[in-house]
Design a protein around this motif. Sequence first.
Motif, short mmCIF file in Angstrom:
data_model
loop_
_atom_site.label_atom_id
_atom_site.label_comp_id
_atom_site.label_asym_id
_atom_site.label_seq_id
_atom_site.Cartn_x
_atom_site.Cartn_y
_atom_site.Cartn_z
N LEU A 117 1.65 -37.52 7.83
CA LEU A 117 1.36 -37.17 9.30
C LEU A 117 2.08 -38.00 10.46
CD1 LEU A 117 -2.36 -36.39 8.73
CD2 LEU A 117 -0.74 -34.70 8.65
N HIS A 118 2.24 -39.25 10.06
CA HIS A 118 3.07 -40.05 11.06
C HIS A 118 4.64 -40.38 10.84
CE1 HIS A 118 -0.76 -40.68 12.75
NE2 HIS A 118 -1.24 -40.95 11.38
N HIS A 119 4.91 -40.31 9.74
CA HIS A 119 6.30 -41.08 9.41
C HIS A 119 7.01 -40.18 8.63
CE1 HIS A 119 4.42 -44.65 11.17
NE2 HIS A 119 3.66 -44.65 10.16
N SER A 120 6.72 -38.80 8.43
CA SER A 120 7.64 -37.67 7.95
C SER A 120 8.92 -37.49 8.33
CB SER A 120 6.58 -36.54 7.71
OG SER A 120 7.77 -35.76 6.89
N LEU A 133 -7.37 -34.85 -1.06
CA LEU A 133 -6.20 -34.38 -0.83
C LEU A 133 -6.33 -33.20 0.04
CD1 LEU A 133 -3.05 -33.89 -1.76
CD2 LEU A 133 -4.27 -32.26 -3.21
N GLY A 134 -5.44 -33.26 1.12
CA GLY A 134 -5.47 -31.90 2.05
C GLY A 134 -4.39 -31.27 1.63
N ILE A 135 -4.47 -30.06 1.75
CA ILE A 135 -3.43 -29.18 1.26
C ILE A 135 -3.17 -28.17 2.48
CG2 ILE A 135 -2.59 -27.13 0.03
CD1 ILE A 135 -3.97 -27.99 -2.51
N VAL A 136 -2.10 -28.40 3.43
CA VAL A 136 -1.81 -27.70 4.55
C VAL A 136 -0.44 -26.80 4.61
CG1 VAL A 136 -0.32 -29.38 5.66
CG2 VAL A 136 -2.04 -27.88 6.98
N ASP A 180 -7.13 -38.18 2.60
CA ASP A 180 -6.25 -39.69 2.16
C ASP A 180 -4.87 -39.38 1.93
OD1 ASP A 180 -8.92 -41.18 2.23
OD2 ASP A 180 -9.35 -40.03 0.44
N LYS A 181 -4.75 -38.18 1.24
CA LYS A 181 -3.44 -37.73 1.02
C LYS A 181 -3.21 -36.20 1.49
CE LYS A 181 -2.03 -38.80 -3.53
NZ LYS A 181 -2.20 -38.83 -5.08
N VAL A 182 -1.94 -35.99 1.72
CA VAL A 182 -1.53 -34.54 2.17
C VAL A 182 -0.43 -34.07 1.26
CG1 VAL A 182 -0.79 -33.36 4.09
CG2 VAL A 182 -2.47 -35.50 4.56
N LEU A 183 -0.53 -32.78 0.92
CA LEU A 183 0.49 -31.81 0.63
C LEU A 183 0.74 -30.74 1.57
CD1 LEU A 183 2.26 -31.10 -2.17
CD2 LEU A 183 0.08 -29.50 -2.73
N VAL A 184 1.99 -30.66 1.79
CA VAL A 184 2.45 -29.64 2.77
C VAL A 184 3.04 -28.58 1.81
CG1 VAL A 184 3.64 -28.96 4.88
CG2 VAL A 184 2.67 -31.36 4.72
N ASP A 238 6.36 -31.35 1.53
CA ASP A 238 6.01 -33.03 1.76
C ASP A 238 4.69 -33.23 0.94
OD1 ASP A 238 6.54 -35.04 3.07
OD2 ASP A 238 6.48 -34.29 5.27
N TYR A 239 4.75 -34.50 0.65
CA TYR A 239 3.57 -35.21 0.05
C TYR A 239 3.42 -36.45 0.08
CZ TYR A 239 0.80 -36.39 -4.25
OH TYR A 239 -0.11 -36.74 -5.02
N GLY A 240 2.17 -37.27 0.36
CA GLY A 240 2.22 -38.58 0.36
C GLY A 240 0.59 -38.97 0.96
N SER A 241 0.78 -40.13 1.49
CA SER A 241 -0.54 -40.65 1.96
C SER A 241 -0.78 -40.00 3.36
CB SER A 241 -0.41 -42.17 2.05
OG SER A 241 0.45 -42.42 3.22
#
Length: 272
Positions: free
Chosen positions: A240-243, A33-36, A220-224, A232-235
């Motif tokens: 990164l592409h479809h938000s 999980l990436g947290i940005v 694999d997953k990202v939490l903004v 934002d949270y999802g794959s």
Amino acid sequence: MEPLLRVEHMTVCYNGKPAVEDISFELVQGQTLGIVGESGSGKSTIVKAIMGSLGNSGEVTGGDIYYKGQNIIDVRPKEQRKLYGSEIAMIFQDCRSAFCPIRKIGAQIYESLTEHEKKLKKREAYARAGALMKKIGMVDYERVLNSYPFELSGGMNQRVGICTAMLLNPSLLLADEPTSALDVTVQKQVLEEMKLMRREFQTAMILVSHNIGVIGAMADKVLVIKNGKAVDYGSSDEVLHHSDNAYTKCLMESVPHLRREPDLGQWREWNV
Ligand SMILES: Nc1ncnc2c1ncn2[C@@H]1O[C@H](COP(=O)(O)OP(=O)(O)O)[C@@H](O)[C@H]1O
Ligand SMILES: [Mg+2]
């Protein structure tokens, strides 16, 4: 399948004032999980809450953190020692300052391993450390083990910090800006080494970065998060592409070099 880690509606306060609010996410084995988010948005607070290291002023005031199905917010000190290190390990932005300055690297690795494996022999600890270092291309591991932290570069200290954490074979690795202090080339190299170890050990990871390029390359997953709240949270692909989220889009636009390799489906470049 029960996720390895499940954070549910977590709120964390410092001195009664909320720093992060109503944060939820989950992670299965081997997933990253990436947290940005910007500086001060609450990324480190989330990681510290999971690590049980918020300090005296910080407290989880709402929600739950489940690790392997068990709520870990109020684990007792004895269980805590077992949990942190051997199950959940952490690497820091500046590993050099996390090491003791007056003791050699090898001795410190030995000490950290014997906290969880009391009977481990020194020779065995050195052999294990050397083997892992060799695997990620640190050919001069003998010199490294016999050095003091100040004798090694920043990049080398990060590699050693990552190896030290991985030698404990944790199921979950918390990495808070592990490469932010490094030059771009060294950063790429260290991230590659982390990927290699992640594959080898099937470790789940929470990777914190203010750099969405690093997140794109690893997660694999990202939490903004913004101002302590999840926006934002999802794959990785979704976020990164479809938000549709304006803030996420704005973060993406701030990374001009980030592009997707159509063949590999991977991020190939990032700026710093
Ligand atoms: N020990 C602390 N005491 C009081 N406030 C803190 C403490 N640590 C962090 N904060 C505050 O919590 C917020 C989130 O900080 P932090 O989690 O460090 O953000 P990030 O890691 O995203 O830069 C900030 O407003 C910060 O000032
Ligand atoms: Mg931080």
